[in-house]
Design an enzyme around this catalytic site. Structure first.
Site, PDB file in Angstrom:
ATOM      1  N   ASP A 182      12.124   7.060  -1.799  1.00 17.04           N
ATOM      2  CA  ASP A 182      11.169   6.456  -0.882  1.00 17.04           C
ATOM      3  C   ASP A 182      11.601   5.005  -0.712  1.00 17.04           C
ATOM      4  O   ASP A 182      11.440   4.195  -1.619  1.00 17.04           O
ATOM      5  CB  ASP A 182       9.756   6.556  -1.479  1.00 17.04           C
ATOM      6  CG  ASP A 182       8.715   5.787  -0.669  1.00 17.04           C
ATOM      7  OD1 ASP A 182       9.071   5.219   0.386  1.00 17.04           O
ATOM      8  OD2 ASP A 182       7.545   5.743  -1.101  1.00 17.04           O
ATOM      9  N   LYS A 233      12.511  -3.626   5.595  1.00 13.47           N
ATOM     10  CA  LYS A 233      12.398  -2.360   6.331  1.00 13.47           C
ATOM     11  C   LYS A 233      11.920  -2.585   7.766  1.00 13.47           C
ATOM     12  O   LYS A 233      12.280  -1.851   8.678  1.00 13.47           O
ATOM     13  CB  LYS A 233      11.423  -1.448   5.579  1.00 13.47           C
ATOM     14  CG  LYS A 233      11.276  -0.060   6.152  1.00 13.47           C
ATOM     15  CD  LYS A 233      10.500   0.793   5.174  1.00 13.47           C
ATOM     16  CE  LYS A 233      10.173   2.161   5.706  1.00 13.47           C
ATOM     17  NZ  LYS A 233       9.444   2.956   4.696  1.00 13.47           N
ATOM     18  N   GLU A 247       7.976  10.451   6.014  1.00 11.07           N
ATOM     19  CA  GLU A 247       7.146  10.133   4.848  1.00 11.07           C
ATOM     20  C   GLU A 247       5.897  11.024   4.748  1.00 11.07           C
ATOM     21  O   GLU A 247       5.629  11.570   3.666  1.00 11.07           O
ATOM     22  CB  GLU A 247       6.764   8.648   4.857  1.00 11.07           C
ATOM     23  CG  GLU A 247       7.960   7.756   4.542  1.00 11.07           C
ATOM     24  CD  GLU A 247       7.749   6.280   4.883  1.00 11.07           C
ATOM     25  OE1 GLU A 247       6.614   5.889   5.230  1.00 11.07           O
ATOM     26  OE2 GLU A 247       8.729   5.516   4.807  1.00 11.07           O
ATOM     27  N   ASP A 283      -1.794   6.650   5.109  1.00  8.82           N
ATOM     28  CA  ASP A 283      -0.859   5.883   4.275  1.00  8.82           C
ATOM     29  C   ASP A 283      -1.107   4.387   4.426  1.00  8.82           C
ATOM     30  O   ASP A 283      -0.762   3.790   5.449  1.00  8.82           O
ATOM     31  CB  ASP A 283       0.587   6.240   4.686  1.00  8.82           C
ATOM     32  CG  ASP A 283       1.640   5.491   3.855  1.00  8.82           C
ATOM     33  OD1 ASP A 283       1.286   4.556   3.106  1.00  8.82           O
ATOM     34  OD2 ASP A 283       2.827   5.848   3.976  1.00  8.82           O
TER      35      ASP A 283
HETATM   36  P1  ADP Z   1       4.849   0.387   0.693  1.00  6.20           P
HETATM   37  O1  ADP Z   1       4.688   1.784   1.190  1.00  6.20           O
HETATM   38  O2  ADP Z   1       4.481  -0.649   1.704  1.00  6.20           O
HETATM   39  O3  ADP Z   1       6.177   0.129   0.075  1.00  6.20           O
HETATM   40  P2  ADP Z   1       3.100   0.915  -1.643  1.00  6.20           P
HETATM   41  O4  ADP Z   1       2.682   2.271  -1.286  1.00  6.20           O
HETATM   42  O5  ADP Z   1       3.882   0.760  -2.886  1.00  6.20           O
HETATM   43  O6  ADP Z   1       3.780   0.131  -0.451  1.00  6.20           O
HETATM   44  O7  ADP Z   1       1.765   0.047  -1.751  1.00  6.20           O
HETATM   45  C1  ADP Z   1       1.754  -1.295  -2.129  1.00  6.20           C
HETATM   46  C2  ADP Z   1       0.335  -1.800  -2.076  1.00  6.20           C
HETATM   47  O8  ADP Z   1      -0.480  -1.028  -2.962  1.00  6.20           O
HETATM   48  C3  ADP Z   1       0.193  -3.248  -2.502  1.00  6.20           C
HETATM   49  O9  ADP Z   1      -0.582  -3.921  -1.549  1.00  6.20           O
HETATM   50  C4  ADP Z   1      -0.566  -3.140  -3.818  1.00  6.20           C
HETATM   51  O10 ADP Z   1      -1.411  -4.244  -4.041  1.00  6.20           O
HETATM   52  C5  ADP Z   1      -1.376  -1.891  -3.603  1.00  6.20           C
HETATM   53  N1  ADP Z   1      -1.848  -1.325  -4.878  1.00  6.20           N
HETATM   54  C6  ADP Z   1      -1.112  -0.850  -5.893  1.00  6.20           C
HETATM   55  N2  ADP Z   1      -1.911  -0.460  -6.913  1.00  6.20           N
HETATM   56  C7  ADP Z   1      -3.188  -0.711  -6.522  1.00  6.20           C
HETATM   57  C8  ADP Z   1      -4.486  -0.539  -7.130  1.00  6.20           C
HETATM   58  N3  ADP Z   1      -4.615  -0.054  -8.355  1.00  6.20           N
HETATM   59  N4  ADP Z   1      -5.566  -0.912  -6.422  1.00  6.20           N
HETATM   60  C9  ADP Z   1      -5.438  -1.428  -5.192  1.00  6.20           C
HETATM   61  N5  ADP Z   1      -4.269  -1.605  -4.577  1.00  6.20           N
HETATM   62  C10 ADP Z   1      -3.155  -1.265  -5.216  1.00  6.20           C
HETATM   63 MG    MG Z   2       5.130   3.679   1.549  1.00  2.00          MG
END
Ligand code: ADP
Ligand code: MG
Length: 618
Positions: A25, A87, A183, A205
């Site tokens: 991913d 990205k 995705e 998402d």
């Molecule tokens: P991306 O798809 O953009 O790479 P992710 O799916 O990894 O991102 O999501 C990242 C986001 O998830 C960040 O904003 C982070 O703060 C949030 N996040 C991760 N864990 C938690 C949680 N326990 N509670 C709230 N938000 C969270």
């Molecule tokens: Mg993502």
């Protein structure tokens, strides 16, 4: 005596040898790599135990590159040498980049945008390849094996340029891309939905900086994206910003320095994530009083979060409207992205769709897990217990137009992809040096009833008698559904090629209608095909006869010549009518009338050949 073992068809001859393929991913905020081990998909942690690798790359001294957490640590000190959210730039132009609100300086390099740091000017493809390389390394360390390849996920809305950029990055990182996977589809696979009830699924998402809503339609084990919606400027970061804005209002502070601002954003993120499991949090910001502590309750936070969550649901409603679907059509909702851990998000999504979303898998891992399952399948590691099968198929047949406006099918509908098929074609006329190829899609016999996909020409065919050239046409559909058609003349090797996306702009309704018509018009089409084929034959016979008359009419007496000309006229008339039987008779009559003439011409050419002269010399 040792016996040689023979494997059963379809079974691997070496049962313990598994090919290692991973799912990746490549996220805006975080990237992960996962693999199927002992029949279970799992995320591979790095040496420090981190499962999420920050999608950040730091360019320090020349040749100094740090990826992930180690890069993020440099962001405070070197904000413009630490590249994040790259990205967003994949497959984009310099003009696109300049319109984005990003803190970097851009430049054009080749036909791509590039980011200028103090020591390196790097394209997004290069930056992404560095993240991918890091993940590949991590996987190889953990699995202790060479990778045969990876399935890499991309947002469903990624266009061809963005997908190609992702492939290029993988190639640069030395990764063999088994396929790119959308995705939302990966997330649905992770939940095993492809074996479930057919119907519409929504994938919600909410990541670090982006929100994507996709509607998938599942039928016969295959997912298809039927609508996408979202907001490229709505993610966890915006919730952090809302907390900071509110905090500053409460503490009535003067404008902050950018470093102070970053400290507060980091504290806000920490507070927000902690609020997913706690009712009240108190986080040290690392700043001076009165900004030293950020205290906030879940209730306070949810008041701030409410408008952002509503914005995401408005996008969801638009996607439903686009697909002409209603909330009640949705069979299940999958939660993806770390930010969906926020209880308010889960609650509001539940209310909106009227059903509990799927949250059992880690929302930030689910995409990588689905990609790993798919990679394992594509690498040929199907165990007896993974009897699920996810196949993409060509929904409609793909073929070529032949003389008479008829379709020659090359790849049948419902062929599983990737697939390649080749067939040989030839020229229609003597001395023909070019071939017009028309690629069509559909189930009908007549080109006019099919969908036209592309036209291209093969030029430079050496002049030969009609029917003597051998032109091999290859149809290849890759795992992403991209069709490439290549035509090659076999003696000279001249080649021409075209690539198209057959599914582009085709709706479910159109596919269904095309399939229905093919059944309804089957008899009619068979008749039409017979007629067209006979017409082509007749037309060709007339042309060759006229050419022969021009050359060797002196072999005939008046009577013979008149008779042939009369048959030509008779056949011409029948060509314009729709009666196959009459046409067939006329073709036969002309063929008969020219039998003697053909024999006389043959004699002449033999005599000339014996005299050492070619036909062309007289
Ligand atoms: P991306 O798809 O953009 O790479 P992710 O799916 O990894 O991102 O999501 C990242 C986001 O998830 C960040 O904003 C982070 O703060 C949030 N996040 C991760 N864990 C938690 C949680 N326990 N509670 C709230 N938000 C969270
Ligand atoms: Mg993502």
């Amino acid at each position: 005596m040792a016996l040689l073992q023979i494997a059963e068809p379809g079974q691997s001859p070496v049962p313990h040898q598994r090919k290692v393929a991973v799912g990746i991913d490549l996220g805006t905020t975080n990237s992960l790599v996962a693999a199927v081990r002992h029949s279970v998909a799992e995320v591979l942690p790095d040496a420090q135990g981190q499962r999420l690798i920050a999608s950040a790359v730091f360019y320090g001294a020349p040749d100094e590159v740090r990826v992930g957490h180690a890069a993020l640590q440099m962001q405070g000190q070197y904000p413009t040498d630490t590249l994040v959210s790259i990205k967003r730039l994949m497959g984009k132009s310099l003009a696109d980049a300049n319109e984005m609100d990003m803190p970097y300086a851009f430049e054009q390099v080749g036909n791509s945008v590039a980011v200028v740091t103090r020591h390196a000017t790097v394209t997004p493809v290069k930056v992404a390849s560095q993240i991918l390389f890091h993940l590949r390394d991590l996987a190889q360390q953990t699995l202790g094996d060479d990778l045969v390849g990876a399935v890499i996920t991309v947002p469903a809305y990624f266009d061809d340029a963005q997908r190609q950029a992702t492939r290029d990055a993988a190639r640069l990182a030395g990764i063999n891309v088994l396929r790119l996977l959308n995705e939302p589809t990966a997330a649905a696979i992770a939940y095993g939905l492809e074996t479930g009830v057919e119907g519409i699924y929504a994938v919600y998402d909410l990541g670090g900086g982006t929100f994507d809503l996709s509607l998938l339609r599942l039928s016969q084990g295959v997912f298809e994206v039927i609508a996408t919606g979202g907001d490229t400027a709505l993610g966890g970061d915006d919730f952090d910003q809302a907390i900071v804005d509110d905090f500053l209002q409460r503490t009535a502070q003067a404008p902050l320095s950018s470093s102070q601002h970053r400290h507060l954003l980091m504290a806000a993120r920490q507070a927000r994530e902690a609020l997913s499991d706690n009712e009240q949090v108190d986080v040290a910001t690392g700043l001076q009083a009165p900004l030293d502590r950020l205290q906030i309750s879940r209730h306070q936070f949810e008041v701030l979060a409410q408008p952002l969550v509503q914005r995401s649901l408005a996008c969801a409603q638009r996607a439903l409207d686009d697909a002409d679907k209603q909330v009640s059509d949705v069979q299940g909702v999958v939660m993806v992205g770390g930010a969906t851990r926020m209880p308010i998000v889960q609650r509001c999504v539940d209310e909106f769709f009227g059903r509990s979303p799927l949250v059992d898998l880690n929302p930030d891992e689910v995409v990588a897990l689905g990609a790993a399952l798919q990679a394992n399948l594509l690498a040929g590691n199907r165990g007896s217990d993974d009897d699920w099968l996810l196949l993409d198929v060509t929904p409609l047949s793909l073929g070529l137009e032949t003389m008479g406006g008829l379709v020659e099918t090359i790849i049948d509908r419902n062929s599983t992809i990737p697939v390649a098929r080749a067939q040989e074609f030839t020229t229609y006329r003597d001395g023909q040096t070019a071939l017009a190829l028309h690629v069509v899609q559909g189930e009908r016999d007549l080109v006019s009833e099919c969908r036209s996909l592309a036209r291209f020409e093969l030029r430079g065919i050496p002049p030969m008698a009609a029917g003597a050239a051998r032109i091999r046409v290859t149809f290849q559909v890759d795992a992403d559904g991209l069709l490439s058609v290549t035509a090659q003349e076999q003696s000279s090797g001249v080649t021409a090629q075209v690539a198209v996306k057959p599914s582009h702009g085709l709706t479910d309704e159109q596919i269904t209608a095309m399939l229905k018509d093919s059944v309804a018009f089957a008899d009619e089409d068979a008749l039409a095909r017979m007629l067209r084929e006979e017409q082509v034959k007749g037309q060709q016979l007339i042309e060759t006869t006229i050419a022969a008359l021009e050359r060797d009419a002196d072999l005939l007496d008046q009577e013979q010549r008149k008779s042939i000309e009369a048959q030509i006229e008779a056949l011409r008339t029948k060509l314009g009518q729709d009666d196959v039987d009459q046409l067939r008779l006329a073709v036969k009559a002309l063929a008969n009338a020219t039998d003697d003439f053909a024999a006389m011409r043959m004699d002449r050419s033999i005599r000339l050949a014996l005299a050492g002269k070619s036909l062309d010399e007289i």
